[in-house]
Scaffold this active site. Structure first.
Site, PDB file in Angstrom:
ATOM      1  N   LYS A  17       0.869  -1.191   0.000  1.00  0.00           N
ATOM      2  CA  LYS A  17       0.000   0.000   0.000  1.00  0.00           C
ATOM      3  C   LYS A  17       0.897   1.230   0.000  1.00  0.00           C
ATOM      4  CE  LYS A  17      -1.297   1.715   3.759  1.00  0.00           C
ATOM      5  NZ  LYS A  17      -0.630   3.041   3.603  1.00  0.00           N
ATOM      6  N   SER A 107       7.885  -0.371   7.313  1.00  0.00           N
ATOM      7  CA  SER A 107       8.500   0.389   6.222  1.00  0.00           C
ATOM      8  C   SER A 107       7.553   1.369   5.542  1.00  0.00           C
ATOM      9  CB  SER A 107       9.063  -0.574   5.175  1.00  0.00           C
ATOM     10  OG  SER A 107       8.035  -1.377   4.620  1.00  0.00           O
ATOM     11  N   GLY A 108       6.338   1.566   6.076  1.00  0.00           N
ATOM     12  CA  GLY A 108       5.441   2.578   5.531  1.00  0.00           C
ATOM     13  C   GLY A 108       4.686   2.168   4.291  1.00  0.00           C
ATOM     14  N   ILE A 109       4.631   0.865   3.985  1.00  0.00           N
ATOM     15  CA  ILE A 109       3.889   0.405   2.804  1.00  0.00           C
ATOM     16  C   ILE A 109       2.864  -0.678   3.165  1.00  0.00           C
ATOM     17  CG2 ILE A 109       5.492   1.125   0.993  1.00  0.00           C
ATOM     18  CD1 ILE A 109       6.804  -1.601   1.116  1.00  0.00           C
ATOM     19  N   GLY A 111       2.648  -3.543   4.817  1.00  0.00           N
ATOM     20  CA  GLY A 111       2.837  -4.969   4.583  1.00  0.00           C
ATOM     21  C   GLY A 111       1.986  -5.850   5.473  1.00  0.00           C
ATOM     22  N   GLY A 112       2.005  -5.600   6.781  1.00  0.00           N
ATOM     23  CA  GLY A 112       1.209  -6.408   7.704  1.00  0.00           C
ATOM     24  C   GLY A 112      -0.274  -6.275   7.458  1.00  0.00           C
ATOM     25  N   ASP A 146      -5.345   0.522   8.146  1.00  0.00           N
ATOM     26  CA  ASP A 146      -5.038   0.319   6.726  1.00  0.00           C
ATOM     27  C   ASP A 146      -5.636  -0.960   6.149  1.00  0.00           C
ATOM     28  OD1 ASP A 146      -3.571   2.641   6.476  1.00  0.00           O
ATOM     29  OD2 ASP A 146      -1.644   1.685   6.844  1.00  0.00           O
TER      30      ASP A 146
END
Length: 293
Positions: A17, A107-109, A111-112, A146
């Site tokens: 994301k 990492s700010g994308i 993932g989790g 998110d």
């Protein structure tokens, strides 16, 4: 409930994301921050495989799997399963999940969050639970702000704490680079370093963008309010951004989410060459090339 029969493994891509913009517009009494964000989901991500009827459990592989516990109640894949069982009032096992973790952690994308969303999709589809997207979003939100937007993994305008979703404008077909300097950044620490929690919202977006130049001109009017505080904590983010802006074919660069992953939008067809050039110069950075679509 009768245990499901053994089925062939089913796999889904848990896409990264990526926040092309991120405006922090306020903070609720419960501590949650209010956001305005344009998010996209390039074809870059973790892979989650589920086998129904197999032994219960979660196996984690991949270059970033070492830092995750496969038997922890804090793992979002397992939390997604538990939340779905509570919603349906059924035990869904035995289920075996294999997570190939290729996105950096913290990492700010997202993932989790994307892993949790992939788990919800897999269980709903493979076990024929028949839950509608809105029902899955209601299950997803308590797992993390998110997770709802990751369910559809479609470009979206995201507001509130993540629960207000709207289809994004049509965007030009272009390349994208995701780059992480190999550093994790604490999201709570970044928000703590943000001195002003009430900032202006995103400017209104048109229904579509004619081309990449027009799109990036609009993005220049937007912000990532977490970029400056993240750089104050992790100066290497600034090095990544400066490096990306100098790469051939790159039109726009910005940090995603709370960092430390940064993105670069490229003229389509030039992202692979730009990624290879960067890998040669920075072999210790995590670098992935893809398309915005």
């Amino acid at each position: 409930m009768t245990a499901p029969e053994n089925k062939a493994p089913a796999t889904q891509l848990a896409r990264a994301k990526v926040n092309l913009s991120l405006h922090v517009t306020g903070q609720r009494g419960d501590g949650y921050h209010l956001l305005d964000s344009l998010v996209v989901f390039p074809k870059i991500g973790d892979r989650l495989t589920m086998t129904a009827g197999s032994a219960d459990g979660l196996e984690i592989k991949g270059p970033f799997g070492e830092g995750l516990a496969s038997d922890s109640d804090n793992n979002l894949v397992l939390k997604a399963r538990k939340a779905l069982e509570q919603r349906t009032g059924r035990e869904l096992g035995p289920l075996h999940f294999t997570l190939e973790k290729t996105l950096p952690i913290a990492s700010g994308i997202g993932g989790g969050s994307s892993d949790a969303a992939a788990a919800l999709r897999l269980m709903n589809e493979e076990l024929a639970l028949g839950l509608e997207e809105r029902e899955l979003e209601e299950i997803a939100l308590p797992l993390g702000a998110d997770v709802p937007v990751c369910l559809a993994s479609r470009p979206a305008l995201m507001r509130g704490i993540g629960e207000q979703l709207q289809a994004a404008p049509n965007m030009p077909d272009c390349g994208i680079l995701l780059v992480n300097p190999g550093l994790a950044v604490s999201t709570p620490a970044v928000f703590k370093a943000l001195t002003n929690k009430t900032n202006s919202p995103m400017p209104e977006a048109p229904q579509s963008f004619a081309d990449l130049e027009v799109f990036c001109a609009w993005l220049q009017q937007t912000r990532n309010d977490l970029q400056a505080p993240a750089i104050s904590i992790c100066p290497e983010i600034g090095v990544v951004l400066d490096t990306l802006e100098k790469l051939p074919g790159v039109v726009f660069a910005r940090m995603s989410g709370s960092g430390a992953t940064c993105l670069a939008l490229c003229v389509k067809g030039q992202e692979t060459a730009a990624g290879l050039k960067l890998k040669a110069a920075r072999p210790n950075w995590w670098i992935q090339a893809g398309t915005l679509a």
